[in-house]
Design an enzyme around this catalytic site. Structure first.
Site, PDB file in Angstrom:
ATOM      1  N   CYS A  15      -3.574   2.781 -10.015  1.00  0.00           N
ATOM      2  CA  CYS A  15      -5.064   2.353 -10.020  1.00  0.00           C
ATOM      3  C   CYS A  15      -5.783   2.040 -11.380  1.00  0.00           C
ATOM      4  CB  CYS A  15      -5.801   3.044  -8.973  1.00  0.00           C
ATOM      5  SG  CYS A  15      -7.269   2.187  -8.337  1.00  0.00           S
ATOM      6  N   CYS A  23      -6.127   2.296  -3.648  1.00  0.00           N
ATOM      7  CA  CYS A  23      -4.814   2.441  -3.854  1.00  0.00           C
ATOM      8  C   CYS A  23      -4.465   3.948  -3.670  1.00  0.00           C
ATOM      9  CB  CYS A  23      -4.452   2.194  -5.306  1.00  0.00           C
ATOM     10  SG  CYS A  23      -4.845   0.629  -5.831  1.00  0.00           S
ATOM     11  N   GLY A  36      22.907   8.689   2.433  1.00  0.00           N
ATOM     12  CA  GLY A  36      22.031   8.864   3.816  1.00  0.00           C
ATOM     13  C   GLY A  36      22.597  10.240   4.597  1.00  0.00           C
ATOM     14  N   CYS A  69     -10.192  -0.821  -7.890  1.00  0.00           N
ATOM     15  CA  CYS A  69      -9.244  -1.818  -8.827  1.00  0.00           C
ATOM     16  C   CYS A  69      -9.181  -3.256  -8.454  1.00  0.00           C
ATOM     17  CB  CYS A  69      -7.941  -1.271  -9.400  1.00  0.00           C
ATOM     18  SG  CYS A  69      -6.614  -1.142  -8.259  1.00  0.00           S
ATOM     19  N   CYS A  80      -8.284  -2.675  -2.668  1.00  0.00           N
ATOM     20  CA  CYS A  80      -8.975  -1.504  -3.508  1.00  0.00           C
ATOM     21  C   CYS A  80     -10.222  -1.495  -3.898  1.00  0.00           C
ATOM     22  CB  CYS A  80      -7.791  -0.837  -4.576  1.00  0.00           C
ATOM     23  SG  CYS A  80      -8.530   0.405  -5.350  1.00  0.00           S
TER      24      CYS A  80
END
Ligand code: ADP
Ligand code: MG
Length: 589
Positions: free
Chosen positions: A278, A272, A42, A255, A252
């Site tokens: 997808c 998606c 980080g 899909c 979606c």
């Protein structure tokens, strides 16, 4: 044009020629920064490198990392906004493939390096994989702190109060966690990071992941990392659950998935944002464990939701418990032989701004320091606050090491920490004590979060209570302080200064900048507030009527020295020193 240049750079190059984009030296530098990032999760590591043959903001940071860590054995996937077919993704992929002479792939499971903007793929990355994120904004604090130096200091001291205030402000305005990319997270409980390209939806995928994530910002030349199995925790108040983006009932349109990150199209339906995923779902080839990995437990839940009005209910003021006296001590602050000399400029003589200033103040007592302009009042105040270095003498606080440590000897970070809960200051200029760009409540929250408060409701209640006490209307609690009048700003500053019930309060010309009638109101308020609590107060003013209104005892300063001391009433009624007589005459005039 770009394509032609790329072709010349990559494809027209003979098989055995040297790499064209990054030389070995530059690669080493980038790898070194990546390693430092891995060692300190980080932490933002600067690096030096050549410019990339792509426009800044088009993934130059990610490109440098991928080219530095990749080789001919790698299989590289490049996605932009979840899609491999955007102009940016296509060109980066060609450049990477041509330079590394490696394979490229669209399948996450087949890739060893995934360079991405905006998404962590829906498919699972494993221990051999590296995710390279192109970062549009490397410094998470830049949203709340303009100074680069201050950002660095805050990271060094893990001082993230401003970020908490930012969260508080968002919640106060919206009532829910908002904002997509760049949501602040704590990495391994130490460094604040904003994984700026990815949505909140993807943050859980960085936590305790099997894969390594490298984040790189090309323009800033900064790299940071989340090594495998690192704790990545979104910042959130204890009573406000973290939520991911989600529109109820959305699926979606291609899909049918309802467990992926969905983006709304212009037509109003959802897709998606991971095109390859997808396609796999539609082909019936999707990984069945995907649903378990999705952050469905973090979907917004209105029943847990914070209301924007929370904490603004009216409540009666309760004074804090009286008397926090350090064991065996009669005073909360003791100043002993304080001195400060400024070196003269260009041969001018030294200025003794303060010399042999001594006093102590008991809990519940207020001491005044009065003198004309240039007498050294502000110098003494700065020495107490810790803004003045190289002062001589000693300052003791009853609550610090039971009054045995000279706080002038503490380092600047320790002295800053004292200002959170121990010693508060109200400055003449409200802008010196407040952030005028945030709300009144946010300014009080600033002090409370710095003191470790992590409950949104408790912070809001406390801020409402204090603001109400200083007569700032509650309906203005969420208004930006910059829109307030001078008198109201000063009231907010007083509320903030009292937020953590400090043992010592320093007031530096608290009413000097205000109109006479407004000043009288603030003075009345201060008098009431001081009477309500067992706090030790030092008031600095050039105006004897302010000292008379607020204090029990006073020091009269002239040319940096104390020329007369006594009970304020007596000084005011019967000044001995001719200088004091002049000050009194001016106030009575
Ligand atoms: P007051 O607050 O009572 O008006 P100050 O403490 O500001 O007085 O100033 C006391 C003396 O110290 C003045 O003579 C002033 O010119 C001098 N002084 C204050 N700050 C500085 C500085 N940074 N450099 C040099 N001289 C200073
Ligand atoms: Mg002054």
């Amino acid at each position: 044009m770009i394509t032609t240049t790329l072709d010349q750079l990559i494809e027209d190059r003979p098989e055995d020629s040297a790499p064209v984009v990054l030389d070995e030296q530059a690669k080493r530098e980038v790898r070194r920064a990546c390693l430092s990032g891995v060692c300190v999760p980080g932490y933002i590591v600067p690096f030096g490198s050549r410019e990339m043959p792509v426009a800044r903001g088009w993934g130059s940071g990610g490109l440098q990392v991928t080219l530095a860590i990749g080789g001919p054995d790698d299989s590289v996937k490049v996605i932009d906004q979840g899609d491999e077919e955007g102009v940016n993704a296509v060109n980066l992929r060609r450049l990477i493939a041509g330079t590394l002479r490696c394979r490229t792939t669209a399948d996450t499971l087949d890739a060893s390096i995934v360079q991405s903007r905006h998404r962590v793929p829906e498919d699972k990355l494993d221990a051999d994989d590296i995710l390279v994120l192109q970062v549009p904004q490397s410094e998470p604090l830049r949203k709340v702190e303009k100074s680069v130096y201050e950002c660095k200091r805050r990271h060094a001291e893990a001082d993230y109060a401003k970020m908490w205030v930012g969260l508080y402000e968002g919640l106060a305005q919206n009532g829910v966690i908002s904002g997509g990319a760049g949501y602040p997270v704590m990495v391994q409980d130490r460094y604040l990071m904003a994984p700026s390209p990815i949505p909140r939806w993807d943050i859980p995928r960085l936590d305790d992941s099997d894969h390594l994530t490298l984040l790189s910002h090309g323009r800033d030349k900064k790299i940071y990392a989340v090594p495998p199995h690192t704790k990545v925790e979104p910042l959130t108040f204890t009573d406000v659950p973290f939520e991911v983006e989600y529109t109820a009932g959305s699926r979606c349109g291609l899909c049918g998935s309802d467990d992926t990150f969905l983006v709304e199209t212009a037509a109003g339906d959802y897709l998606c944002s991971d095109v390859q995923w997808c396609l796999k779902v539609r082909a019936g080839m999707a990984d069945q464990d995907h649903r378990d990995r999705s952050p469905l437990h973090l979907l917004p839940d209105p029943s847990r939701r914070v209301l924007a009005t929370a904490g603004t209910k009216r409540r009666s003021w309760t004074a804090p418990p009286a008397g926090v006296t350090a064991p065996g001590e009669e005073w909360s602050i003791k100043v002993s032989d304080l001195g400060k000399t400024y070196r003269g400029y260009r041969g001018s003589s030294e200025v003794v701004a303060a010399a042999a200033v001594s006093f102590d103040v008991a809990p519940g007592e207020a001491l005044g320091i009065i003198g004309e302009s240039g007498s050294g009042k502000s110098t003494v105040m700065r020495c107490l606050i810790g803004d003045e270095l190289e002062a001589t003498g000693a300052v003791f606080l009853g609550s610090v090491d039971e009054g045995r440590t000279n706080v002038l000897d503490l380092d600047p970070a320790e002295r800053r920490a004292l200002r959170i809960g121990t010693l508060s200051v109200v400055y003449q200029d409200p802008a010196a004590g407040l952030d005028l760009g945030i709300s009144a409540g946010g300014n009080v929250a600033d002090r409370l979060t710095a003191a470790g408060w992590r409950s949104y409701h408790a912070i809001r209640d406390r801020a409402a209570e204090l603001l109400e006490r200083v007569e700032v209307p509650l309906e203005r609690m969420d208004d930006v302080v910059g829109q307030f009048s001078g008198g109201m700003r000063q009231r907010v500053q007083i509320a903030k200064a009292l937020a953590t019930d400090p043992q010592v309060l320093l007031l530096d010309e608290p009413t000097t900048g205000l109109d006479a009638s407004v000043a009288a109101g603030v003075l009345d308020l201060l008098r009431e507030l001081l009477a309500e609590r067992e706090i030790a107060v030092v008031v600095v003013s050039h105006d004897f009527s302010v000292i008379d209104a607020l204090t029990d005892r006073a020091l009269v300063m002239r040319h940096g020295r104390v020329v007369e001391t006594g009970l304020t009433d007596q000084l005011f009624a019967d000044p001995h020193h001719p200088y004091t007589q002049r000050l009194v005459a001016a106030a009575k005039h």
